[in-house]
Design an enzyme around this catalytic site. Structure first.
Site, PDB file in Angstrom:
ATOM      1  N   GLU A 102      20.076  11.434  32.942  1.00 25.96           N
ATOM      2  CA  GLU A 102      19.079  12.504  32.867  1.00 25.96           C
ATOM      3  C   GLU A 102      18.477  12.829  34.236  1.00 25.96           C
ATOM      4  OE1 GLU A 102      18.230  14.527  30.349  1.00 25.96           O
ATOM      5  OE2 GLU A 102      19.932  13.557  29.380  1.00 25.96           O
TER       6      GLU A 102
ATOM      7  N   HIS B 184       3.444   2.246  47.078  1.00 30.55           N
ATOM      8  CA  HIS B 184       2.212   2.787  46.490  1.00 30.55           C
ATOM      9  C   HIS B 184       2.473   3.521  45.172  1.00 30.55           C
ATOM     10  CE1 HIS B 184      -1.750   5.219  47.214  1.00 30.55           C
ATOM     11  NE2 HIS B 184      -1.464   5.126  45.939  1.00 30.55           N
TER      12      HIS B 184
ATOM     13  N   GLU C 147      -7.649  11.435  46.436  1.00 27.12           N
ATOM     14  CA  GLU C 147      -6.390  12.087  46.830  1.00 27.12           C
ATOM     15  C   GLU C 147      -6.482  13.610  46.705  1.00 27.12           C
ATOM     16  OE1 GLU C 147      -4.464  10.242  48.351  1.00 27.12           O
ATOM     17  OE2 GLU C 147      -4.327   8.266  47.409  1.00 27.12           O
TER      18      GLU C 147
ATOM     19  N   HIS D  88      -0.074  12.032  40.265  1.00 22.22           N
ATOM     20  CA  HIS D  88       0.182  10.841  41.083  1.00 22.22           C
ATOM     21  C   HIS D  88       0.052   9.614  40.188  1.00 22.22           C
ATOM     22  CE1 HIS D  88      -0.036   7.726  44.070  1.00 22.22           C
ATOM     23  NE2 HIS D  88      -1.326   7.509  43.883  1.00 22.22           N
TER      24      HIS D  88
ATOM     25  N   HIS E 232       1.214   5.240  39.697  1.00 28.00           N
ATOM     26  CA  HIS E 232       1.705   4.014  40.321  1.00 28.00           C
ATOM     27  C   HIS E 232       2.890   3.515  39.492  1.00 28.00           C
ATOM     28  CE1 HIS E 232      -2.370   3.241  42.557  1.00 28.00           C
ATOM     29  NE2 HIS E 232      -1.790   4.382  42.886  1.00 28.00           N
TER      30      HIS E 232
HETATM   31  P1  13P Z   1      -8.800   7.605  42.997  1.00 32.46           P
HETATM   32  O1  13P Z   1      -9.502   6.676  42.032  1.00 32.46           O
HETATM   33  O2  13P Z   1      -9.708   8.045  44.110  1.00 32.46           O
HETATM   34  O3  13P Z   1      -8.149   8.761  42.271  1.00 32.46           O
HETATM   35  O4  13P Z   1      -7.657   6.767  43.724  1.00 32.46           O
HETATM   36  C1  13P Z   1      -6.624   6.170  42.982  1.00 32.46           C
HETATM   37  C2  13P Z   1      -5.345   6.139  43.720  1.00 32.46           C
HETATM   38  O5  13P Z   1      -4.301   5.937  43.112  1.00 32.46           O
HETATM   39  C3  13P Z   1      -5.337   6.335  45.192  1.00 32.46           C
HETATM   40  O6  13P Z   1      -4.057   6.569  45.672  1.00 32.46           O
HETATM   41 ZN    ZN Z   2      -2.482   5.787  44.289  1.00 31.88          ZN
END
Ligand code: 13P
Ligand code: ZN
Length: 220
Positions: free
Chosen positions: A170, A211, A116, A140, A142
């Site tokens: 909050e 995602h 990313e 980023h 999940h």
């Molecule tokens: P990477 O292991 O390349 O950082 O990818 C993980 C991910 O969450 C892709 O969106």
């Molecule tokens: Zn991801």
């Protein structure tokens, strides 16, 4: 100074580990990057290697020319960052055009920066401009519950913003500008980087439907 003794590296590792303990980083899910201050680069410069090869980023980020970033490696597990940081994270340098990067430290067992990287760097470029250089962290994750919501609610900025603001008092304090939402896209490339970058002009947090989330801030 040893790279692992630097405060910014310790803070990076702590935040990655905190995210893991939130349950947001299954396997290699998620990635983190930090735009290193010039004075921080100087404290560790003697520990940096200049043997890495210049590699295309895949997007052009001229406003980040010459900058250094600490980033997670692709395929590396957030669980292992605190266990073996030198194998899981890396310091990269951006060239004078903002089109290539090279590895200066870390990833001692091989590999490259996160897949990313285009989105991270485009978001850094936008946020550096709109925050007058204050924002330095792009994250980023999940984020499980928000991902679940993207299967339930219409994928619109105003609907997610309102729902999240209403869920916890909050929330409007933490993200008063709201959140952006983009529909499902193939991760890890130029197209999703451009779409996310557009929303980062306005928001500090962007949801990738089905995602996860990208967010930006001044510090860890
Ligand atoms: P990477 O292991 O390349 O950082 O990818 C993980 C991910 O969450 C892709 O969106
Ligand atoms: Zn991801």
């Amino acid at each position: 100074m040893k790279v692992l003794d630097s405060k910014f590296v310790k803070d990076f590792i702590k935040m990655a580990d905190d995210g893991y303990h939130e349950g947001w980083h299954e396997r290699n899910g998620g990635n983190l990057s930090y735009r290193i201050r010039p004075e921080e680069v100087e404290t560790i410069r003697s520990r940096l290697s200049d043997r890495g090869e210049w590699t295309p980023i895949g997007v052009s980020v001229p406003d980040l020319a010459g900058e250094f970033f600490l980033v997670t490696g692709t395929g590396k597990y957030f669980r292992n960052i605190i266990v073996d940081p030198e194998a899981c994270i890396t310091i990269i340098e951006i060239d004078e055009k903002g089109e290539n990067y090279r590895i200066r430290w870390g990833l001692v067992e091989g590999g490259g920066p996160t897949s990313e990287l285009p989105t991270h760097l485009m978001n850094h470029e936008v946020k550096k401009r709109v925050s007058n250089g204050k924002h330095r962290v792009i994250y980023h994750a999940h984020t499980t519950n928000v991902i679940a919501l993207t299967f339930v609610l219409p994928l619109k900025d105003e609907i997610f913003t309102r729902e999240l603001w209403e869920m916890a008092t909050e929330c409007p304090v933490v993200f008063p500008d709201g959140v952006g939402v983009i529909g499902w896209m193939v991760p890890g490339g130029r197209k999703i980087a451009l779409e996310t970058g557009k929303l980062m002009e306005k928001y500090d947090a962007v949801i990738w439907a089905h995602h996860g989330m990208f967010c930006s801030g001044e510090n860890f």
